[in-house]
Scaffold this motif. Structure first.
Motif, mmCIF file in Angstrom:
data_model
loop_
_atom_site.group_PDB
_atom_site.id
_atom_site.type_symbol
_atom_site.label_atom_id
_atom_site.label_comp_id
_atom_site.label_asym_id
_atom_site.label_seq_id
_atom_site.Cartn_x
_atom_site.Cartn_y
_atom_site.Cartn_z
ATOM 1 N N ILE A 222 0.847 -1.191 0.000
ATOM 2 C CA ILE A 222 0.000 0.000 0.000
ATOM 3 C C ILE A 222 0.881 1.239 0.000
ATOM 4 O O ILE A 222 1.892 1.303 0.709
ATOM 5 N N VAL A 223 0.520 2.221 -0.846
ATOM 6 C CA VAL A 223 1.347 3.411 -1.051
ATOM 7 C C VAL A 223 0.440 4.640 -1.131
ATOM 8 O O VAL A 223 -0.776 4.533 -1.206
ATOM 9 N N SER A 224 1.069 5.797 -1.167
ATOM 10 C CA SER A 224 0.336 7.055 -1.239
ATOM 11 C C SER A 224 -0.206 7.305 -2.641
ATOM 12 O O SER A 224 0.466 7.037 -3.645
ATOM 13 N N ARG A 225 -1.417 7.849 -2.694
ATOM 14 C CA ARG A 225 -2.023 8.231 -3.977
ATOM 15 C C ARG A 225 -1.277 9.377 -4.636
ATOM 16 O O ARG A 225 -1.330 9.541 -5.851
ATOM 17 N N SER A 226 -0.575 10.186 -3.852
ATOM 18 C CA SER A 226 -0.022 11.443 -4.369
ATOM 19 C C SER A 226 1.233 11.248 -5.215
ATOM 20 O O SER A 226 1.623 12.146 -5.937
ATOM 21 N N HIS A 227 1.909 10.115 -5.112
ATOM 22 C CA HIS A 227 3.087 9.889 -5.959
ATOM 23 C C HIS A 227 3.187 8.408 -6.320
ATOM 24 O O HIS A 227 4.231 7.784 -6.225
ATOM 25 N N SER A 228 2.071 7.866 -6.787
ATOM 26 C CA SER A 228 1.989 6.428 -7.025
ATOM 27 C C SER A 228 2.907 5.952 -8.149
ATOM 28 O O SER A 228 3.377 4.812 -8.132
ATOM 29 N N GLY A 229 3.175 6.797 -9.132
ATOM 30 C CA GLY A 229 4.014 6.389 -10.251
ATOM 31 C C GLY A 229 5.419 6.019 -9.822
ATOM 32 O O GLY A 229 5.926 4.939 -10.122
ATOM 33 N N GLN A 230 6.066 6.905 -9.084
ATOM 34 C CA GLN A 230 7.426 6.650 -8.623
ATOM 35 C C GLN A 230 7.497 5.443 -7.702
ATOM 36 O O GLN A 230 8.349 4.572 -7.848
ATOM 37 N N VAL A 231 6.586 5.388 -6.737
ATOM 38 C CA VAL A 231 6.671 4.324 -5.745
ATOM 39 C C VAL A 231 6.307 2.972 -6.353
ATOM 40 O O VAL A 231 6.839 1.935 -5.949
ATOM 41 N N LYS A 232 5.443 2.943 -7.339
ATOM 42 C CA LYS A 232 5.099 1.674 -7.992
ATOM 43 C C LYS A 232 6.326 1.081 -8.669
ATOM 44 O O LYS A 232 6.597 -0.127 -8.545
ATOM 45 N N ASN A 233 7.071 1.908 -9.369
ATOM 46 C CA ASN A 233 8.298 1.428 -9.997
ATOM 47 C C ASN A 233 9.294 0.927 -8.954
ATOM 48 O O ASN A 233 9.947 -0.108 -9.130
ATOM 49 N N TYR A 234 9.397 1.665 -7.863
ATOM 50 C CA TYR A 234 10.327 1.309 -6.786
ATOM 51 C C TYR A 234 9.947 -0.040 -6.172
ATOM 52 O O TYR A 234 10.787 -0.925 -5.977
ATOM 53 N N VAL A 235 8.650 -0.205 -5.867
ATOM 54 C CA VAL A 235 8.161 -1.432 -5.234
ATOM 55 C C VAL A 235 8.334 -2.627 -6.164
ATOM 56 O O VAL A 235 8.748 -3.715 -5.747
ATOM 57 N N GLN A 236 8.017 -2.457 -7.449
ATOM 58 C CA GLN A 236 8.132 -3.581 -8.375
ATOM 59 C C GLN A 236 9.584 -3.940 -8.652
ATOM 60 O O GLN A 236 9.889 -5.105 -8.925
ATOM 61 N N GLU A 237 10.470 -2.949 -8.550
ATOM 62 C CA GLU A 237 11.898 -3.267 -8.657
ATOM 63 C C GLU A 237 12.329 -4.120 -7.468
ATOM 64 O O GLU A 237 13.168 -5.014 -7.603
ATOM 65 N N ALA A 238 11.727 -3.869 -6.316
ATOM 66 C CA ALA A 238 12.096 -4.613 -5.110
ATOM 67 C C ALA A 238 11.508 -6.014 -5.084
ATOM 68 O O ALA A 238 12.199 -6.987 -4.760
ATOM 69 N N PHE A 239 10.232 -6.145 -5.436
ATOM 70 C CA PHE A 239 9.524 -7.403 -5.209
ATOM 71 C C PHE A 239 9.059 -8.102 -6.493
ATOM 72 O O PHE A 239 8.480 -9.182 -6.419
ATOM 73 N N GLY A 240 9.280 -7.470 -7.648
ATOM 74 C CA GLY A 240 8.892 -8.088 -8.904
ATOM 75 C C GLY A 240 7.673 -7.439 -9.522
ATOM 76 O O GLY A 240 6.863 -6.804 -8.848
ATOM 77 N N ASN A 241 7.526 -7.611 -10.821
ATOM 78 C CA ASN A 241 6.444 -6.955 -11.559
ATOM 79 C C ASN A 241 5.062 -7.488 -11.210
ATOM 80 O O ASN A 241 4.056 -6.845 -11.513
ATOM 81 N N SER A 242 4.991 -8.658 -10.594
ATOM 82 C CA SER A 242 3.687 -9.211 -10.210
ATOM 83 C C SER A 242 3.182 -8.657 -8.878
ATOM 84 O O SER A 242 2.089 -9.007 -8.442
ATOM 85 N N THR A 243 3.967 -7.768 -8.268
ATOM 86 C CA THR A 243 3.567 -7.167 -6.999
ATOM 87 C C THR A 243 2.340 -6.279 -7.197
ATOM 88 O O THR A 243 2.308 -5.444 -8.111
ATOM 89 N N THR A 244 1.347 -6.447 -6.357
ATOM 90 C CA THR A 244 0.148 -5.609 -6.394
ATOM 91 C C THR A 244 0.407 -4.343 -5.587
ATOM 92 O O THR A 244 0.839 -4.407 -4.439
ATOM 93 N N VAL A 245 0.163 -3.196 -6.206
ATOM 94 C CA VAL A 245 0.343 -1.902 -5.537
ATOM 95 C C VAL A 245 -1.030 -1.283 -5.325
ATOM 96 O O VAL A 245 -1.775 -1.065 -6.279
ATOM 97 N N VAL A 246 -1.357 -0.997 -4.069
ATOM 98 C CA VAL A 246 -2.642 -0.409 -3.703
ATOM 99 C C VAL A 246 -2.414 1.071 -3.379
ATOM 100 O O VAL A 246 -1.606 1.399 -2.512
#
Length: 341
Positions: A222-246
């Motif tokens: 789960i991440v902030s709505r205000s900068h979801s683009g940056q954090v989504k890339n960061y999270v998927q780099e960490a845990f893989g592209n199949s990671t669900t970002v809320v």
């Protein structure tokens, strides 16, 4: 012949005598005054009950202003991500209730609020009622010096979502830190009428629980709505592209999404909460205490504990978890410097 004493001489002798007494006893007096000041203790059970009452009181104002459509919204400026940082009458009215009841009841503690206002209401005092669920779980006194206590209050978390009527994200929060460590966390959902609370100590006590299972292979993050683009890339780099970002609003809501709540039908569920930019301590302190009480963790992206007695700005980002190996989560995170983004 009688001896006549000079009034001036007598006065001088008296002053000299007083000076001698002062030098002899000033140390004793100052030590006694210091000891008296040290006896200004506050009980953590009282502070927890007061924190719950303050959060609920603020929540009533938040709800009232929204229902009366009296937001009177204005902007405090731009966030680091370039979004508007709104201020409403809900924020201010909640702040006035929460801040004044805390300061009026325990004037020797430090209270930091997200909002600032000149309105003083000396009539607001704690009811002295210990809620039954707190009284049942906490039976012993646990006093701490008042000067060691720092309270962080967020009168309205997720103000942007509040203005958009995304009300499930809205919370009011109170956190009590002792010597910079969060020991009491209260997160109140005014539109769900639910209050989560916890006390960190020898026996961690809370009215909420961790869920029975979590996953980090991959996690739901789960991440902030205000900068979801940056954090989504960061999270998927960490845990893989199949990671669900809320994407969600409000730091309080994001912490609650990690837990098993009676209001679960209104909540997204996540395994980890990640934030990669600056964030204020009144946003995160209550959640930090809740997670600690349940055996969880909230740290910077580098794994450092967050200190809650100094500057209100946490520059290290954060990662929050419960029920998983936090060290393992941290090891998966790629290098990131929030000060450069």
């Amino acid at each position: 012949m009688g001896i006549r004493l000079s009034p001036v001489g007598v006065g001088v002798l008296c002053l000299l005598g007083l000076g001698v007494l002062y030098h002899l006893y000033s140390g004793v007096i100052s030590n006694r005054l210091a000891a008296f000041r040290q006896r200004r203790n506050v009980d953590l059970r009282d502070l927890l009950a007061l924190s719950v009452e303050a959060a609920v009181l603020g929540g009533k104002e938040v709800k009232r202003v929204r229902e009366e459509n009296g937001l009177q919204e204005k902007s405090k400026g731009k966030t680091r991500e370039g979004a508007d940082d709104p201020l409403t009458m809900g924020d201010l009215e909640s702040h006035r209730k929460m801040y004044n009841i805390m300061r009026n009841t325990f004037p020797d503690i430090t209270v930091n609020s997200e909002e600032h206002d000149q309105v003083v209401d000396e009539t607001l005092l704690w009811s002295r009622i210990i809620p039954s669920d707190i009284a049942e779980k906490i039976t012993d006194q646990n006093e701490v010096p008042a000067e060691s206590v720092t309270v962080w209050i967020d009168p309205l978390d997720a103000t942007k979502e509040y203005t958009e009527s995304l009300l499930k994200y809205v919370t009011t929060m109170v956190c009590v830190a002792v010597e910079g460590k969060p020991v009491i966390g209260v997160i109140h959902q005014p539109f769900n009428d639910f209050t989560a609370w916890a006390l960190v100590g020898q026996e961690h006590v809370a009215n909420v629980h961790a869920r029975s299972s979590y996953s980090i292979t991959p996690p739901k993050v789960i991440v902030s709505r205000s900068h979801s683009g940056q954090v989504k890339n960061y999270v998927q780099e960490a845990f893989g592209n199949s990671t669900t970002v809320v994407e969600a609003g409000g730091a309080g809501y994001k912490v609650l999404s990690l837990l098993d709540l009676p209001t679960g039908e209104f909540m997204e569920q996540a395994d980890i909460y990640v934030h990669i930019t600056f964030i204020k301590k009144w946003d995160i302190c209550a959640g930090d205490a809740l997670l600690r009480a349940l055996g969880g963790h909230m740290t910077t992206l580098k794994g450092e504990a967050i200190e809650y007695s100094d500057t209100p700005l946490n520059k290290g980002g954060l990662v929050a978890s419960v029920g998983v190996d936090h060290k393992d989560v941290l090891e998966k995170l790629p290098p990131w410097d929030p000060e450069k983004h």
